[in-house]
Design an enzyme around this catalytic site. Structure first.
Site, PDB file in Angstrom:
ATOM      1  N   LYS A 113       2.060   0.260   8.279  1.00 37.27           N
ATOM      2  CA  LYS A 113       1.987  -1.189   8.494  1.00 37.27           C
ATOM      3  C   LYS A 113       2.119  -1.578   9.961  1.00 37.27           C
ATOM      4  O   LYS A 113       1.734  -2.672  10.349  1.00 37.27           O
ATOM      5  CB  LYS A 113       3.066  -1.908   7.677  1.00 37.27           C
ATOM      6  CG  LYS A 113       2.780  -1.891   6.184  1.00 37.27           C
ATOM      7  CD  LYS A 113       3.568  -2.953   5.443  1.00 37.27           C
ATOM      8  CE  LYS A 113       3.129  -3.063   4.005  1.00 37.27           C
ATOM      9  NZ  LYS A 113       3.939  -3.980   3.223  1.00 37.27           N
ATOM     10  N   LYS A 195      -7.934   1.867  -4.474  1.00 37.98           N
ATOM     11  CA  LYS A 195      -7.304   1.328  -5.690  1.00 37.98           C
ATOM     12  C   LYS A 195      -7.345  -0.199  -5.654  1.00 37.98           C
ATOM     13  O   LYS A 195      -7.367  -0.798  -4.572  1.00 37.98           O
ATOM     14  CB  LYS A 195      -5.871   1.841  -5.849  1.00 37.98           C
ATOM     15  CG  LYS A 195      -4.873   1.247  -4.900  1.00 37.98           C
ATOM     16  CD  LYS A 195      -3.444   1.502  -5.385  1.00 37.98           C
ATOM     17  CE  LYS A 195      -2.518   0.581  -4.611  1.00 37.98           C
ATOM     18  NZ  LYS A 195      -1.356   0.122  -5.277  1.00 37.98           N
ATOM     19  N   LYS A 198      -3.302  -6.075  -4.874  1.00 35.51           N
ATOM     20  CA  LYS A 198      -3.124  -7.536  -4.881  1.00 35.51           C
ATOM     21  C   LYS A 198      -3.348  -8.151  -3.510  1.00 35.51           C
ATOM     22  O   LYS A 198      -3.690  -9.318  -3.394  1.00 35.51           O
ATOM     23  CB  LYS A 198      -1.778  -7.941  -5.480  1.00 35.51           C
ATOM     24  CG  LYS A 198      -0.522  -7.407  -4.820  1.00 35.51           C
ATOM     25  CD  LYS A 198       0.704  -8.021  -5.519  1.00 35.51           C
ATOM     26  CE  LYS A 198       1.837  -7.056  -5.790  1.00 35.51           C
ATOM     27  NZ  LYS A 198       2.491  -6.438  -4.648  1.00 35.51           N
TER      28      LYS A 198
HETATM   29  P1  ATP Z   1      -0.011  -4.528  -2.240  1.00 36.94           P
HETATM   30  O1  ATP Z   1      -1.467  -4.866  -2.155  1.00 36.94           O
HETATM   31  O2  ATP Z   1       0.909  -5.706  -1.917  1.00 36.94           O
HETATM   32  O3  ATP Z   1       0.369  -3.244  -1.583  1.00 36.94           O
HETATM   33  P2  ATP Z   1      -0.380  -3.412  -4.862  1.00 36.94           P
HETATM   34  O4  ATP Z   1      -1.252  -4.254  -5.748  1.00 36.94           O
HETATM   35  O5  ATP Z   1      -1.020  -2.232  -4.210  1.00 36.94           O
HETATM   36  O6  ATP Z   1       0.301  -4.334  -3.788  1.00 36.94           O
HETATM   37  P3  ATP Z   1       2.292  -2.487  -5.395  1.00 36.94           P
HETATM   38  O7  ATP Z   1       3.182  -3.673  -5.106  1.00 36.94           O
HETATM   39  O8  ATP Z   1       2.216  -1.387  -4.406  1.00 36.94           O
HETATM   40  O9  ATP Z   1       0.826  -3.001  -5.764  1.00 36.94           O
HETATM   41  O10 ATP Z   1       2.701  -1.825  -6.779  1.00 36.94           O
HETATM   42  C1  ATP Z   1       3.346  -2.504  -7.821  1.00 36.94           C
HETATM   43  C2  ATP Z   1       3.228  -1.709  -9.107  1.00 36.94           C
HETATM   44  O11 ATP Z   1       1.884  -1.766  -9.597  1.00 36.94           O
HETATM   45  C3  ATP Z   1       3.555  -0.223  -8.964  1.00 36.94           C
HETATM   46  O12 ATP Z   1       4.277   0.187 -10.110  1.00 36.94           O
HETATM   47  C4  ATP Z   1       2.196   0.471  -8.921  1.00 36.94           C
HETATM   48  O13 ATP Z   1       2.241   1.781  -9.467  1.00 36.94           O
HETATM   49  C5  ATP Z   1       1.348  -0.448  -9.796  1.00 36.94           C
HETATM   50  N1  ATP Z   1      -0.042  -0.490  -9.338  1.00 36.94           N
HETATM   51  C6  ATP Z   1      -0.495  -1.091  -8.209  1.00 36.94           C
HETATM   52  N2  ATP Z   1      -1.828  -0.998  -8.103  1.00 36.94           N
HETATM   53  C7  ATP Z   1      -2.249  -0.314  -9.195  1.00 36.94           C
HETATM   54  C8  ATP Z   1      -3.532   0.103  -9.675  1.00 36.94           C
HETATM   55  N3  ATP Z   1      -4.636  -0.174  -8.999  1.00 36.94           N
HETATM   56  N4  ATP Z   1      -3.602   0.783 -10.842  1.00 36.94           N
HETATM   57  C9  ATP Z   1      -2.484   1.057 -11.537  1.00 36.94           C
HETATM   58  N5  ATP Z   1      -1.241   0.700 -11.153  1.00 36.94           N
HETATM   59  C10 ATP Z   1      -1.115   0.019 -10.003  1.00 36.94           C
END
Ligand code: ATP
Ligand code: LTN
Length: 330
Positions: A113, A195, A198
């Site tokens: 980051k 992946k 959000k």
């Molecule tokens: P950010 O974009 O803010 O990094 P993110 O959407 O990548 O957020 P995280 O906050 O890192 O999500 O993860 C929250 C939870 O959601 C974790 O338990 C992670 O394993 C799950 N998760 C996040 N993205 C995925 C995905 N694409 N598929 C399955 N599980 C996911």
């Protein structure tokens, strides 16, 4: 026998995607029956990067509404907001003074980051000490997170170990990260090599739990696939189509083979349409409840209760630790 403690938090950094639902939120429903579960909104972590204050307030509330809408029961789960409990920050300071610059500098998330910014905050650097405080304050044994947070939980373990051996008693429980076995990783609809996330910049790339029917259909209709027109599961060569098959599988409970068999002879358009249908069918009741909770007093009631309960526990722990390290009067 009393239940073991489990603690986790999801940052209020944006609306949740269907990836978060499958990989994160859904798991909580199982945990709430099996563990003494602490579920909090780490809003103080969110301000390690710049936030719009009004939007942050809104997202905190929306996240709690989503938890309630998917079936988190505040009678079973301690639901609270990090910043409403001053002991998190207080313990964090003590833990910072028991962690080393070198170990903090090795945190992948910080490296990632900070690399493209000249001005990142000190909070972004010391964030793992606050996360250790979140966990150690409550003697949490299990900490479910995504794989990217494993290193932070391991740091919390090391800090606990160091503290316990320096002061000669098991003041802190050593937490264990709980990382989901390689389950379904939902991919970005526009770039299936990534992946679904959000915090994406491309609104067509992620389907959010609160998206309405029309946008869910539109997003799946424009999902990137490939040009050979065959429906088969091959994550390496056909990541877009495989992602759609995975989604159909997790939302219906059918095995991948069964899904592939079901769509033999169909075109990509049919597959996209059917995936949109099952996602909408699952999300619709959750969305109805979400709207209800956003307008209800139940969010505040749950959070007030969580705040009272967790402040008591945190105060007790903090007072012991404060005294042990020699702060204040004894
Ligand atoms: P950010 O974009 O803010 O990094 P993110 O959407 O990548 O957020 P995280 O906050 O890192 O999500 O993860 C929250 C939870 O959601 C974790 O338990 C992670 O394993 C799950 N998760 C996040 N993205 C995925 C995905 N694409 N598929 C399955 N599980 C996911
Ligand atoms: N850093 C985590 C959120 C988080 C957390 C925690 C998770 C903050 N404190 C304590 C588990 C336990 C994240 O960004 N997902």
């Amino acid at each position: 026998m009393s239940k073991e403690r489990l603690l986790t938090g999801l940052q209020p950094s944006g609306a949740l995607t269907i990836g978060n639902y499958i990989g994160g939120v859904k798991r909580l429903l199982k945990y709430q029956d099996e563990y003494d579960t602490f579920l909090f909104v780490p809003d103080m972590h969110a301000i390690t990067v710049t936030q719009d204050p009004a939007l942050l307030h809104k997202r905190i509330k929306e996240l709690v509404a989503i938890y309630l809408a998917v079936g988190i029961d505040p009678k079973k789960v301690h639901l609270y907001i990090q910043s409403e409990n001053l002991y998190h920050a207080n313990l964090s300071w003590i833990l910072e003074c028991h962690s080393y610059f070198g170990e903090m500098s090795r945190m992948h998330q910080f490296k990632e980051k900070s690399k493209n910014h000249e001005n990142f905050t000190c909070g972004l650097f010391t964030y793992p000490a606050l996360m250790a405080a979140d966990i150690l304050l409550y003697d949490a044994k299990y900490v479910p997170t995504g794989a990217d947070q494993k290193q932070h939980v391991e740091l919390a373990r090391n800090i606990a170990d160091r503290f316990n051996s320096r002061y000669g008693k098991e003041y802190f429980v050593k937490p264990e990260p709980v990382i989901p076995e390689v389950g379904a990783r939902i991919r970005d609809l526009q770039d299936p090599s990534k992946k679904m996330s959000k915090s994406t910049d491309n609104p067509k790339a992620s389907v959010f739990m609160t998206d309405d029917e029309k946008s869910i259909r539109k997003k799946f209709a424009s999902a990137v696939t490939d040009s050979d027109g065959k429906i088969c599961f091959d994550e390496e060569n056909k990541p877009g189509v495989s992602n759609l098959l995975t989604l159909y599988s997790v939302f219906t409970g059918l095995k991948i083979d069964e899904v592939v068999a079901k769509f033999q002879g169909s075109g990509y358009g049919d597959l996209k349409n059917e995936v949109a249908n099952v996602v909408i069918d699952t999300m619709k009741p959750i969305q109805d409840k979400y709207k209800y909770y956003l307008e209800s007093t139940e969010i505040d009631e749950a959070l007030d209760e969580g705040r009272e309960f967790t402040n008591k526990i945190a105060k007790e722990k903090y007072e012991i630790i404060r005294n042990v390290v020699g702060l204040g009067r004894n």
